[in-house]
Design an enzyme around this catalytic site. Structure first.
Site, short mmCIF file in Angstrom:
data_model
loop_
_atom_site.label_atom_id
_atom_site.label_comp_id
_atom_site.label_asym_id
_atom_site.label_seq_id
_atom_site.Cartn_x
_atom_site.Cartn_y
_atom_site.Cartn_z
N GLU A 1 0.85 -1.02 0.00
CA GLU A 1 -0.36 -0.13 0.07
C GLU A 1 0.99 1.38 -0.39
O GLU A 1 0.58 2.58 -0.26
CB GLU A 1 -1.28 0.43 1.95
CG GLU A 1 -1.70 -1.35 1.06
CD GLU A 1 -3.45 -0.99 -0.04
OE1 GLU A 1 -3.04 0.14 -0.49
OE2 GLU A 1 -3.55 -1.72 -0.43
N ASN B 1 1.33 3.79 -3.20
CA ASN B 1 0.98 5.12 -3.22
C ASN B 1 1.95 6.45 -3.19
O ASN B 1 2.10 7.03 -4.10
CB ASN B 1 0.19 5.89 -1.75
CG ASN B 1 -0.60 5.15 -1.00
OD1 ASN B 1 -1.77 4.66 -2.03
ND2 ASN B 1 -1.33 4.92 0.56
N ARG C 1 -10.09 -0.37 -5.28
CA ARG C 1 -9.70 -0.38 -3.64
C ARG C 1 -10.23 1.18 -3.24
O ARG C 1 -9.15 1.24 -2.66
CB ARG C 1 -8.62 -1.27 -3.05
CG ARG C 1 -9.27 -2.42 -2.77
CD ARG C 1 -7.59 -2.99 -2.23
NE ARG C 1 -6.43 -2.27 -1.82
CZ ARG C 1 -5.21 -2.69 -2.53
NH1 ARG C 1 -5.32 -4.18 -3.26
NH2 ARG C 1 -4.05 -1.64 -2.70
#
Ligand SMILES: Nc1ncnc2c1ncn2[C@@H]1O[C@H](COP(=O)(O)OP(=O)(O)O)[C@@H](O)[C@H]1O
Ligand SMILES: Nc1ncnc2c1ncn2[C@@H]1O[C@H](COP(=O)(O)OP(=O)(O)O)[C@@H](O)[C@H]1O
Ligand SMILES: [Mg+2]
Ligand SMILES: [Mg+2]
Lengths: 148, 77, 148
Positions: free
Chosen positions: A46, A50, A105
């Site tokens: 994650e 990012n 998501r």
């Protein structure tokens, strides 16, 4: 035993999988449970994603720095980019908030990270980049210590 | 014991050292099998595709299978 | 695709295994054969072990830097320490030469590295440290390219 590693990777999505395993292999020295390993790897995914898609807007030739420190029963993980930064961190950390609603998501990255880690600090400033400083206590490790 | 192991596996509380070692053994078998089949050393993607793991995970598991990760394991398994 | 990573680890023997996984996982992006993978991992082991036991004389808190660059069909691997350095590199590279005869597999590290890599340059100076600059061509890649 205390141990520490520092890793720099380029901002390409192929490296997400590499970063997961690199951090995973490093923390395997503490012999966590598979669940804890999966959680840490998810957090790495994650955070790296990012940096790639938000911090560097998918430009491939930038660097992402990953530091991982092993304490007795705690893992410290720092993932940093020198990308565009986050203007409003509180807003960004809200569940479902995303500046790129077209992605899958969407908006759950920070929420997932906070859920899997025991502490998450985000330091970010516009045009300077974003640093995620995270800690996770290995409860498997803790209970082992308690047994003795 | 079978029950307990299955339970451990399902709730994810099985130790990384053990789980990777199992994967490592599967990798070794697959490697031998594909080496015979192709008459050459298989590539990492060929192994990964066959086992449904990422190529990076293959590397991690293969390594884990050869190093005893804890005294507990060498003594009790 | 060109890709590059930079990794710093501490000079403890536990990290030999981690360094093998990190480099191995990174080069897996080029889809080497399992044999080539084993060769590269062996080279990492030999070079990192040399830095730990010779360069840093088993002192645990020093750093070893590993750079890995992926070209089309070539892997560039640079492993560097800031340890005691090598006085006579030619002598050190001789098969069976070792300054620590009490160790296992004595004196074959450089020979193994040269055997598995296509080029090996050693830059070293006393008290400044040692840098191994190595290249390996993936022949599997070559023949694969030739197929097309
Ligand atoms: N490294 C980063 N650099 C710049 N902006 C970021 C970074 N990480 C997160 N953000 C911002 O925070 C928002 C929320 O992130 P996240 O919860 O992971 O959701 P998503 O990635 O699905 O948008 C992103 O949409 C982006 O605006
Ligand atoms: N990183 C290093 N720093 C200092 N000396 C080194 C380093 N690497 C190799 N050497 C020297 O070169 C010699 C030969 O290395 P090697 O062929 O790996 O054999 P061995 O490690 O078994 O001694 C070592 O004994 C040591 O004296
Ligand atoms: Mg996200
Ligand atoms: Mg040696």
């Amino acid at each position: 035993m205390k141990n520490e590693m520092y890793l720099e990777i380029m901002s390409i999505s192929e490296n997400e999988s590499f970063a997961r395993v690199a951090v995973g292999a490093f923390i395997s020295q503490l012999d966590p449970t598979m669940e804890e390993l999966t959680e840490i790897k998810t957090v790495v995914s994650e955070a790296v994603t990012n940096s790639v898609i938000h911090g560097y807007q998918n430009e491939p030739s930038h660097k992402i720095a990953i530091t991982c420190i092993l304490h007795e029963e705690e893992i410290e993980l720092i993932i940093a980019d020198k990308g565009i930064g986050i203007e409003n961190i509180n807003e960004a950390r809200q569940p479902l908030y995303t500046s790129k609603p077209e992605l899958e998501r969407s908006g759950m990255g920070f929420t997932i990270i906070e859920n899997f880690m025991d502490s998450v600090e985000v330091v970010s400033s516009k045009e300077k980049g974003t640093t995620m400083h995270m800690k996770k206590i290995l409860t498997s490790k803790k209970s082992k210590v308690a047994y003795k | 014991i079978g029950e307990i192991q299955r339970f451990l596996r399902d709730d994810g509380s099985v130790k990384v050292s053990r789980s990777l070692k199992e994967a490592g053994n599967k990798i070794r078998k697959k490697k031998d099998e594909l080496t015979k089949k192709y008459g050459r050393s298989p590539t990492i993607n060929e192994i990964a595709d066959n086992l449904g793991l990422s190529r990076e995970e293959i590397v991690h598991a293969e390594e884990a299978a050869k190093t005893p990760q804890s005294i507990h394991e060498t003594v009790f398994e």
